[in-house]
Design a protein around this motif. Structure first.
Motif, mmCIF file in Angstrom:
data_model
loop_
_atom_site.group_PDB
_atom_site.id
_atom_site.type_symbol
_atom_site.label_atom_id
_atom_site.label_comp_id
_atom_site.label_asym_id
_atom_site.label_seq_id
_atom_site.Cartn_x
_atom_site.Cartn_y
_atom_site.Cartn_z
ATOM 1 N N PRO A 35 25.167 -26.611 6.207
ATOM 2 C CA PRO A 35 26.488 -27.184 5.899
ATOM 3 C C PRO A 35 27.268 -26.293 4.949
ATOM 4 O O PRO A 35 26.715 -25.736 3.995
ATOM 5 C CB PRO A 35 26.142 -28.525 5.253
ATOM 6 N N ASP A 36 28.564 -26.141 5.207
ATOM 7 C CA ASP A 36 29.405 -25.324 4.314
ATOM 8 C C ASP A 36 30.794 -25.940 4.138
ATOM 9 O O ASP A 36 31.772 -25.235 3.916
ATOM 10 C CB ASP A 36 29.519 -23.893 4.832
ATOM 11 N N GLY A 37 30.879 -27.268 4.249
ATOM 12 C CA GLY A 37 32.169 -27.933 4.053
ATOM 13 C C GLY A 37 32.555 -27.992 2.584
ATOM 14 O O GLY A 37 31.748 -28.387 1.730
ATOM 15 N N GLY A 38 33.790 -27.617 2.256
ATOM 16 C CA GLY A 38 34.259 -27.603 0.869
ATOM 17 C C GLY A 38 34.763 -28.959 0.406
ATOM 18 O O GLY A 38 34.995 -29.874 1.195
ATOM 19 N N ASN A 39 34.951 -29.089 -0.904
ATOM 20 C CA ASN A 39 35.439 -30.332 -1.501
ATOM 21 C C ASN A 39 36.964 -30.402 -1.428
ATOM 22 O O ASN A 39 37.657 -29.380 -1.417
ATOM 23 C CB ASN A 39 35.003 -30.437 -2.966
ATOM 24 N N GLY A 40 37.482 -31.629 -1.412
ATOM 25 C CA GLY A 40 38.927 -31.816 -1.457
ATOM 26 C C GLY A 40 39.466 -31.624 -2.868
ATOM 27 O O GLY A 40 38.756 -31.776 -3.865
ATOM 28 N N ALA A 128 28.612 -29.806 2.113
ATOM 29 C CA ALA A 128 27.778 -28.846 1.382
ATOM 30 C C ALA A 128 27.342 -29.424 0.042
ATOM 31 O O ALA A 128 26.209 -29.237 -0.398
ATOM 32 C CB ALA A 128 28.538 -27.538 1.177
ATOM 33 N N ALA A 129 28.249 -30.142 -0.631
ATOM 34 C CA ALA A 129 27.915 -30.745 -1.925
ATOM 35 C C ALA A 129 27.005 -31.949 -1.762
ATOM 36 O O ALA A 129 26.312 -32.333 -2.711
ATOM 37 C CB ALA A 129 29.192 -31.141 -2.659
ATOM 38 N N LEU A 130 26.995 -32.559 -0.581
ATOM 39 C CA LEU A 130 26.162 -33.739 -0.341
ATOM 40 C C LEU A 130 24.756 -33.381 0.136
ATOM 41 O O LEU A 130 23.907 -34.261 0.241
ATOM 42 C CB LEU A 130 26.830 -34.644 0.702
ATOM 43 N N ALA A 131 24.535 -32.112 0.444
ATOM 44 C CA ALA A 131 23.216 -31.707 0.938
ATOM 45 C C ALA A 131 22.185 -31.771 -0.178
ATOM 46 O O ALA A 131 22.479 -31.533 -1.351
ATOM 47 C CB ALA A 131 23.287 -30.294 1.504
ATOM 48 N N SER A 132 20.974 -32.122 0.201
ATOM 49 C CA SER A 132 19.858 -32.187 -0.745
ATOM 50 C C SER A 132 18.579 -31.866 0.013
ATOM 51 O O SER A 132 18.583 -31.633 1.230
ATOM 52 C CB SER A 132 19.776 -33.574 -1.390
ATOM 53 N N ALA A 133 17.450 -31.873 -0.701
ATOM 54 C CA ALA A 133 16.174 -31.592 -0.044
ATOM 55 C C ALA A 133 15.863 -32.649 1.002
ATOM 56 O O ALA A 133 15.249 -32.363 2.037
ATOM 57 C CB ALA A 133 15.063 -31.521 -1.089
ATOM 58 N N ARG A 134 16.276 -33.873 0.769
ATOM 59 C CA ARG A 134 16.018 -34.956 1.717
ATOM 60 C C ARG A 134 17.071 -35.007 2.812
ATOM 61 O O ARG A 134 16.805 -35.411 3.942
ATOM 62 C CB ARG A 134 15.985 -36.285 0.960
ATOM 63 N N ARG A 135 18.280 -34.585 2.480
ATOM 64 C CA ARG A 135 19.392 -34.654 3.421
ATOM 65 C C ARG A 135 19.963 -33.243 3.553
ATOM 66 O O ARG A 135 20.931 -32.869 2.899
ATOM 67 C CB ARG A 135 20.439 -35.634 2.898
#
Length: 478
Positions: A35-40, A128-135
């Protein structure tokens, strides 16, 4: 044409935050690189700032709707959206900011004083900011929050040290014109002054401001004449000066009765009892005026007033009056407590504060209120099942489901999150525990697993080749 406005209702809207972006990195030989989506971007604030060059609220009278810009949405390639531009609104010194119910939000005194009237919305997080080891591969992003939208009332209360009050045509405008460099309109008819006039007076080492308040009449505190509209301009003064006409042509009036009437109006208005009073007997250059001044002086002094005989036209008694006022103003300034440095007050939440409340409304409806759950709802894209599951996870971790059980909620009961006029309502299913479980193991897409190093790939290929050769040799020997 209106040139002075001291009270307006302003409709302000802060900018909304930009939406986050749900994007997947792609390049040659790496079609799904994560994922590489940026923040608003954050929405712009609406900020009020005291500007000494602004003396009226006229601009907001003509244009009462003001809005800051929105934040830009995020983009792929980890590019965050641009923040919205803050909207800075200059206001006069002494402006009071209130809500529509009359509650004071800010009292803006002093050049450069700032107040954020409307807060811009937060930008939504990209995947991208919401990604984690679980997600590892979120297929959604958070929406930007809307900015604050509200109606506020701006009310100007003149910042002056001395306020001149009295009947129309008592000579207040003439007096301020000779004490300072102010040039108010002066004429021989009542209500010549339609707006407060300000002047700056220098007496020795003391410099102070003096305000000429439009004439008061009986019933001013109930809205008669111009009194009620402009009495607010005397609230900040250090001393009140009663300008009494000793040469009035109205036979039913005299300086003492004029003073009593104006004092009654000030009492009805309220909040001015603690201000020192000075009495100015004006127009004493006229023989009848001088005789009347000598007649009423003992009565006024017996009441405890300091009395000055003045003629604005003949410039008599002005020096004594200006220095006496400077003395009172200097004493009032010295008595004020020193301004302390800005302090940040931290109020930690109670240890048992869950951050939300659950209340029962009727037989089968429960309402959830709280900053976090309401903000999370605003950030959720309900067209995306994965985003809805993520919201369910967050609410479950916050303890909402547990509180619903304690409140007696049963399967199929309605749950509303937010205020009545703008709530999200759904049927509660306690078996869900966290809605994401219904969507499977969210974010564990094997396509986004990190690729093996080249050396490891060669080693694995060699092992496969050796295993195949061994099987061939065994078959050939057989």
């Amino acid at each position: 044409m209106t040139t002075f406005v001291d009270r307006v209702e302003l409709h302000v809207a802060a900018g909304s935050g930009g939406h986050g972006c749900a994007s997947v990195h792609r390049e040659k030989f790496k079609p799904l690189g994560g994922p590489d989506g940026g923040n608003g971007g954050r929405g712009g604030d609406v900020i009020l700032v005291v500007d000494q060059s602004v003396t009226t609220l006229l601009d907001y009278h003509h244009s009462p709707h003001r809005k800051a810009t929105n934040g830009k949405p995020g983009e792929g390639g980890n590019r965050s959206g641009k923040d919205g531009q803050d909207l800075v609104l200059p206001v006069p010194d002494g402006t009071v900011v209130m809500d529509r119910n009359g509650e004071v939000l800010a009292d803006m005194v002093g050049h450069g004083t700032r107040f954020v009237a409307a807060q811009g919305g937060r930008g939504g997080l990209g995947n991208a900011a919401l990604a984690s080891a679980r997600r590892k591969a979120p297929g959604f992003a958070l929406l930007g929050e809307p900015g604050d939208v509200l109606d506020i009332v701006l009310e100007l209360k003149t910042v002056a040290d001395v306020a001149l009050v009295g009947y129309p045509s008592a000579g207040k405008s003439s007096l301020i014109s000779v004490l300072s460099a102010a040039k108010p309109k002066i004429a021989d008819y009542p209500f010549t002054t339609l707006v407060p006039n300000l002047g700056v007076v220098t007496a020795g080492s003391t410099v102070y401001t003096i305000a000429d308040v439009p004439g008061l009449i009986p019933g001013a505190s109930q809205g008669k004449g111009l009194g009620l509209e402009f009495l607010r301009h005397v609230e900040r003064c250090s001393v009140l000066v009663h300008v009494l006409d000793t040469a009035t042509l109205e036979s039913q009036r005299d300086p003492v009765s004029d003073l009593d009437i104006i004092e009654e109006e000030l009492k009805q208005y309220g909040g001015l009892d603690d201000r020192p009073r000075v009495v100015v007997l004006n127009k004493t250059d006229i023989p009848d005026g001088r005789d009347l001044a000598e007649m009423v002086r003992p009565d006024l002094e017996a009441r405890g007033y300091r009395v000055f005989d003045v003629s604005a036209v003949a410039h008599q008694g002005l020096k004594e009056l200006s220095y006496a006022l400077a003395e009172i103003v200097a004493a009032a300034r010295a008595a004020k407590p020193q301004e302390e440095a800005t302090r940040i007050v931290i109020r930690p939440k109670a240890v048992d504060d869950a951050g939300f409340t659950v209340t029962r409304e009727g037989d089968d409806l429960f309402r959830v209120r709280g900053e976090k759950p309401e903000r999370w709802v605003r950030q959720t894209d309900f067209n995306n099942d994965e985003a809805v599951g993520y919201l369910a996870d967050r609410l479950n971790r916050l303890g909402v489901e547990e509180e619903l059980m304690k409140a007696g909620a049963r399967a199929g009961d309605g749950v509303a999150i937010g205020p009545e006029e703008n709530a999200v309502v759904f049927d509660w299913e306690p078996s869900m525990m966290a809605g994401a479980e219904m969507l499977g193991r969210r974010g564990e897409d094997h396509r986004f697993e990190a690729p093996r190093p080249a050396a490891q790939r060669r080693k694995d290929r060699q092992a496969e080749h050796d295993e195949a050769q061994r099987e061939f040799d065994e078959f050939d020997a057989f």
